[in-house]
Design a protein around this motif. Structure first.
Motif, PDB file in Angstrom:
ATOM      1  N   TYR A  85      39.558  10.585  47.194  1.00  0.00           N
ATOM      2  CA  TYR A  85      40.890  10.203  46.744  1.00  0.00           C
ATOM      3  C   TYR A  85      41.043  10.376  45.237  1.00  0.00           C
ATOM      4  N   VAL A  86      40.071   9.924  44.478  1.00  0.00           N
ATOM      5  CA  VAL A  86      40.143  10.062  43.023  1.00  0.00           C
ATOM      6  C   VAL A  86      40.116  11.532  42.623  1.00  0.00           C
ATOM      7  N   SER A  87      39.365  12.356  43.330  1.00  0.00           N
ATOM      8  CA  SER A  87      39.341  13.786  43.019  1.00  0.00           C
ATOM      9  C   SER A  87      40.713  14.420  43.214  1.00  0.00           C
ATOM     10  N   ILE A  88      41.396  14.083  44.299  1.00  0.00           N
ATOM     11  CA  ILE A  88      42.740  14.624  44.548  1.00  0.00           C
ATOM     12  C   ILE A  88      43.719  14.145  43.484  1.00  0.00           C
ATOM     13  N   VAL A  89      43.647  12.869  43.142  1.00  0.00           N
ATOM     14  CA  VAL A  89      44.566  12.317  42.149  1.00  0.00           C
ATOM     15  C   VAL A  89      44.335  12.942  40.776  1.00  0.00           C
ATOM     16  N   TYR A  90      43.080  13.168  40.425  1.00  0.00           N
ATOM     17  CA  TYR A  90      42.795  13.776  39.118  1.00  0.00           C
ATOM     18  C   TYR A  90      43.327  15.208  39.032  1.00  0.00           C
ATOM     19  N   ASN A  91      43.144  15.986  40.096  1.00  0.00           N
ATOM     20  CA  ASN A  91      43.687  17.353  40.092  1.00  0.00           C
ATOM     21  C   ASN A  91      45.204  17.337  39.970  1.00  0.00           C
ATOM     22  N   ARG A  92      45.833  16.412  40.616  1.00  0.00           N
ATOM     23  CA  ARG A  92      47.291  16.288  40.516  1.00  0.00           C
ATOM     24  C   ARG A  92      47.700  15.880  39.102  1.00  0.00           C
ATOM     25  N   TRP A  93      46.922  15.008  38.497  1.00  0.00           N
ATOM     26  CA  TRP A  93      47.214  14.543  37.135  1.00  0.00           C
ATOM     27  C   TRP A  93      47.152  15.701  36.136  1.00  0.00           C
ATOM     28  N   THR A  94      46.159  16.545  36.253  1.00  0.00           N
ATOM     29  CA  THR A  94      46.046  17.694  35.345  1.00  0.00           C
ATOM     30  C   THR A  94      47.194  18.674  35.551  1.00  0.00           C
ATOM     31  N   LYS A  95      47.624  18.881  36.791  1.00  0.00           N
ATOM     32  CA  LYS A  95      48.748  19.789  37.039  1.00  0.00           C
ATOM     33  C   LYS A  95      50.040  19.241  36.456  1.00  0.00           C
ATOM     34  N   VAL A  96      50.236  17.945  36.537  1.00  0.00           N
ATOM     35  CA  VAL A  96      51.428  17.351  35.932  1.00  0.00           C
ATOM     36  C   VAL A  96      51.434  17.567  34.428  1.00  0.00           C
ATOM     37  N   PHE A  97      50.293  17.387  33.795  1.00  0.00           N
ATOM     38  CA  PHE A  97      50.241  17.595  32.347  1.00  0.00           C
ATOM     39  C   PHE A  97      50.500  19.051  31.982  1.00  0.00           C
ATOM     40  N   ILE A 286      33.584  -0.303  41.463  1.00  0.00           N
ATOM     41  CA  ILE A 286      34.428   0.220  42.542  1.00  0.00           C
ATOM     42  C   ILE A 286      35.901  -0.079  42.285  1.00  0.00           C
ATOM     43  N   ILE A 287      36.222  -1.302  41.894  1.00  0.00           N
ATOM     44  CA  ILE A 287      37.625  -1.604  41.576  1.00  0.00           C
ATOM     45  C   ILE A 287      38.064  -0.817  40.345  1.00  0.00           C
ATOM     46  N   GLY A 288      37.170  -0.651  39.355  1.00  0.00           N
ATOM     47  CA  GLY A 288      37.521   0.185  38.206  1.00  0.00           C
ATOM     48  C   GLY A 288      37.770   1.626  38.604  1.00  0.00           C
ATOM     49  N   TRP A 289      36.988   2.123  39.541  1.00  0.00           N
ATOM     50  CA  TRP A 289      37.197   3.480  40.066  1.00  0.00           C
ATOM     51  C   TRP A 289      38.561   3.593  40.741  1.00  0.00           C
ATOM     52  N   LEU A 290      38.925   2.567  41.498  1.00  0.00           N
ATOM     53  CA  LEU A 290      40.236   2.552  42.152  1.00  0.00           C
ATOM     54  C   LEU A 290      41.366   2.474  41.130  1.00  0.00           C
ATOM     55  N   LYS A 291      41.167   1.724  40.054  1.00  0.00           N
ATOM     56  CA  LYS A 291      42.190   1.611  39.017  1.00  0.00           C
ATOM     57  C   LYS A 291      42.414   2.950  38.312  1.00  0.00           C
ATOM     58  N   VAL A 292      41.350   3.741  38.207  1.00  0.00           N
ATOM     59  CA  VAL A 292      41.518   5.075  37.627  1.00  0.00           C
ATOM     60  C   VAL A 292      42.520   5.889  38.429  1.00  0.00           C
ATOM     61  N   SER A 293      42.396   5.853  39.747  1.00  0.00           N
ATOM     62  CA  SER A 293      43.345   6.592  40.587  1.00  0.00           C
ATOM     63  C   SER A 293      44.750   6.007  40.488  1.00  0.00           C
ATOM     64  N   GLU A 294      44.863   4.695  40.362  1.00  0.00           N
ATOM     65  CA  GLU A 294      46.189   4.087  40.249  1.00  0.00           C
ATOM     66  C   GLU A 294      46.882   4.479  38.951  1.00  0.00           C
ATOM     67  N   VAL A 295      46.110   4.585  37.876  1.00  0.00           N
ATOM     68  CA  VAL A 295      46.703   4.958  36.595  1.00  0.00           C
ATOM     69  C   VAL A 295      47.130   6.424  36.601  1.00  0.00           C
ATOM     70  N   MET A 296      46.329   7.281  37.201  1.00  0.00           N
ATOM     71  CA  MET A 296      46.637   8.708  37.191  1.00  0.00           C
ATOM     72  C   MET A 296      47.579   9.143  38.303  1.00  0.00           C
ATOM     73  N   LEU A 297      47.902   8.238  39.228  1.00  0.00           N
ATOM     74  CA  LEU A 297      48.741   8.617  40.344  1.00  0.00           C
ATOM     75  C   LEU A 297      50.128   9.068  39.885  1.00  0.00           C
ATOM     76  N   ASN A 298      50.680   8.410  38.886  1.00  0.00           N
ATOM     77  CA  ASN A 298      51.958   8.822  38.289  1.00  0.00           C
ATOM     78  C   ASN A 298      51.822   8.757  36.777  1.00  0.00           C
ATOM     79  N   PRO A 299      51.425   9.865  36.146  1.00  0.00           N
ATOM     80  CA  PRO A 299      51.181   9.832  34.700  1.00  0.00           C
ATOM     81  C   PRO A 299      52.445   9.802  33.849  1.00  0.00           C
ATOM     82  N   LEU A 300      53.606   9.804  34.472  1.00  0.00           N
ATOM     83  CA  LEU A 300      54.859   9.734  33.719  1.00  0.00           C
ATOM     84  C   LEU A 300      55.402   8.314  33.663  1.00  0.00           C
TER      85      LEU A 300
END
Length: 577
Positions: A85-97, A286-300
């Protein structure tokens, strides 16, 4: 805006990461402190209830429940699901930028392609930049909460100076149920076409290229709308969050200290740890890992790590106007640079700066020791494209050898099997000989595989009877090895490869006595080991197996293995060459 800490980690050191870990804004501590505090409070409440309020029977039930949760909580694949999940969210975050939209390239192209110092040309250039900013602001209004609060309605773009009253009236004149992100871009394209018609753009190529740059800008900002409209599937986000939070909810019971700890699988020592140290660390990770995905889910959005959309609009407006208006047509006076007379220019250092020694751009093998290098044969593998009787360009060519090569050669079927036998004999000798003597085997192989007849077979009365040539291959190989050892020939690459051919009279001393030829005239073989012969032999080695296979498919006449022994015994008095 994204928290910047690049300067803190510019130089690796003992306390570099400590300074990064002690940051608060955008840190893991700020993200997980509330969840960790709530979990510890609930854990403490259950621990107090178990230790103080429950009787013996109730404790047994509580212990069984805790044992059950601790045993089967491992069935929840937390790290597996969270990692994907975090891998997918990170790739999406880079594309948005990548699709935020920066106006630099478009503004520079406008300034170079739309030429003119008149007020009309300046007005067209500035309006082109402004319409691009209007399109970006309209997109950001629908995808970024910060921009939406800044421009609640389209009328606020007028008060901000991005639109005029006439342009707003033209915008409202087009009625469409869909979002009209395209309308400012259409005004932009129309302005570029007007500039081309008025001669401000010199060539159609420049006109098309400018359109492409503006189209790329429009495509990028429109991708932000697509990313916002089609997010990561909701079910995936729900499953990951549910798995992580359910895992730690079960850990409230499974990680409790129990008096009857022997019934817990894996428990070896009865140690009462009032504070769950390992579970707390697991929550941080683990919760910190999940928070990373929550922050990058919508970088705007408006998190600490989200993109500063307000600053992006202001920056694009200022840079765009500066490029097409203030800096238009301005450049320094052309004169000689400070390094005009220097062949190897080098900049100066300040007293506080340090220049570390560095190596030039070069391959890593340049610094290898010469002792580690093999100074022997240098060859390349090529596909064999000639037969034994063809002209060999790798040999030393002189007038005599050139005349001999023009003569009719032995038929192909006469040389196929002897050459195969020579190759097999050399291969066996090479494997059996120790390392110091292998050079002699190679030298023998060079001459045996590279010899040519130096007689014109056109003088033979019946060329068809040339099958009578008999070669004792094993004896020939052994004799050439003996001669090579006597001559102490080394395999090297000599500077002078212009070797003279050997005449039949001069070569009689180096000829194997067991070579027997039954014909009307003598056959002479030239033996001239050289660097080219070495190169030729190395190239021929990969096709030895191919030659052997061909020899087995087609056995030449009168050259079988039995014929060598029989004819040698009966014809021992033949001429040797």
């Amino acid at each position: 805006m994204t928290v910047a800490y690049s300067l803190d980690v510019a130089t690796s050191g003992l306390f570099t990461q400590i300074k990064v870990l002690l940051r608060w804004k955008g840190s893991v501590w700020k993200s997980i402190w509330s969840e960790l505090l709530i979990w510890l409070l609930l854990y403490s409440v259950l621990s107090v209830i178990y230790r103080v309020l429950l009787n013996k029977a109730q404790r047994e039930v509580f212990e069984q429940l805790c044992t059950f949760f601790d045993t089967f909580s491992v069935f929840i694949p937390v790290t597996f699901m969270l990692g994907f999940y975090v891998s997918i969210v990170y790739n999406r975050w880079t594309k948005v930028f990548d699709n935020v939209g920066w106006i630099d390239t478009s503004a520079l192209t406008i300034a170079q392609y739309i030429r003119g110092t008149s007020e009309r040309a300046r007005l067209i250039r500035r309006n082109c930049v402004r319409y691009m900013i209007v399109a970006q602001a309209m997109v950001f209004r629908d995808v970024s909460p910060a921009i939406r609060r800044r421009f609640p309605t389209m009328r606020h773009l007028i008060s901000a100076g991005l639109l005029t009253e006439d342009e707003m009236a033209e915008f409202d004149a087009i009625v469409s149920p869909q979002s009209k992100y395209w309308q400012p871009i259409q005004w932009l394209f129309s302005l570029v076409t007007v500039a081309k018609d008025e001669g401000l753009i010199a060539d159609y190529y420049l006109y098309v290229d400018l359109m492409d740059k503006m189209r790329d800008f429009r495509t990028k900002i429109l991708n932000l709308v697509i990313f916002d409209m089609v997010p990561i599937p909701l079910v995936y986000t729900q499953v990951v969050n549910l798995a992580v939070r359910t895992y730690f909810l079960l850990a409230l019971f499974g990680r409790q200290f129990l008096e009857n700890s022997n019934n817990i699988p894996g428990a070896k020592w009865k140690i009462d740890i009032y504070f769950p140290i390992m579970t707390s660390l697991q929550i941080v990770f683990i919760i910190g890992w999940l928070k990373v995905s929550e922050v990058m889910l919508n970088p705007l959005g408006e998190d600490d790590e989200d993109f500063e959309t307000n600053w992006i609009i202001e920056r694009n407006l200022q840079v765009g106007y500066a490029v097409v208006d203030q800096a238009y047509g301005r450049f320094p006076i052309i004169k000689r640079d400070p390094f005009w007379e220097e062949e190897t220019p080098q900049t100066m250092d300040t007293p506080t700066s340090t220049r570390k020694p560095h190596t030039h751009m070069q391959g890593s093998c340049i610094n290898m020791n010469e002792a580690d290098l093999d100074n022997g044969l240098i060859s390349y593998v090529r596909r064999r494209s000639r037969s034994f009787g063809d002209d060999d360009s790798s040999s030393v060519v002189t007038e005599t050898t050139r005349a001999n090569s023009n003569a009719s050669m032995l038929p192909r079927h006469m040389w196929a099997q002897p050459r195969s036998k020579i190759s097999n004999a050399i291969a066996k000798l090479y494997k059996s000989e120790p390392e110091p003597r292998r050079a002699s085997v190679c030298v023998a192989a060079l001459d045996l595989n590279h010899r040519r007849p130096s007689v014109d077979f056109r003088d033979i009365e019946n060329p068809e009877k040339t099958d009578d040539v008999i070669l004792d291959v094993p004896a020939l190989v052994q004799e050439r090895i003996r001669i090579a050892k006597q001559q102490a020939v080394k395999i090297e690459m000599p500077e002078d490869t212009n070797l003279q051919p050997t005449s039949p009279e001069e070569d009689k001393s180096a000829v194997a006595p067991n070579i027997q030829i039954q014909s009307t005239k003598k056959l002479y073989f030239q033996i001239s080991p050289s660097a080219n012969n070495v190169k030729w032999f190395v190239e021929e080695m990969p096709v030895i197996e191919e030659e052997d296979e061909k020899a087995h498919r087609k056995t030449p006449r009168n050259l079988s293995a039995s014929s060598f022994g029989n004819k040698n015994q009966s014809g021992g008095g033949g001429d040797s060459t």
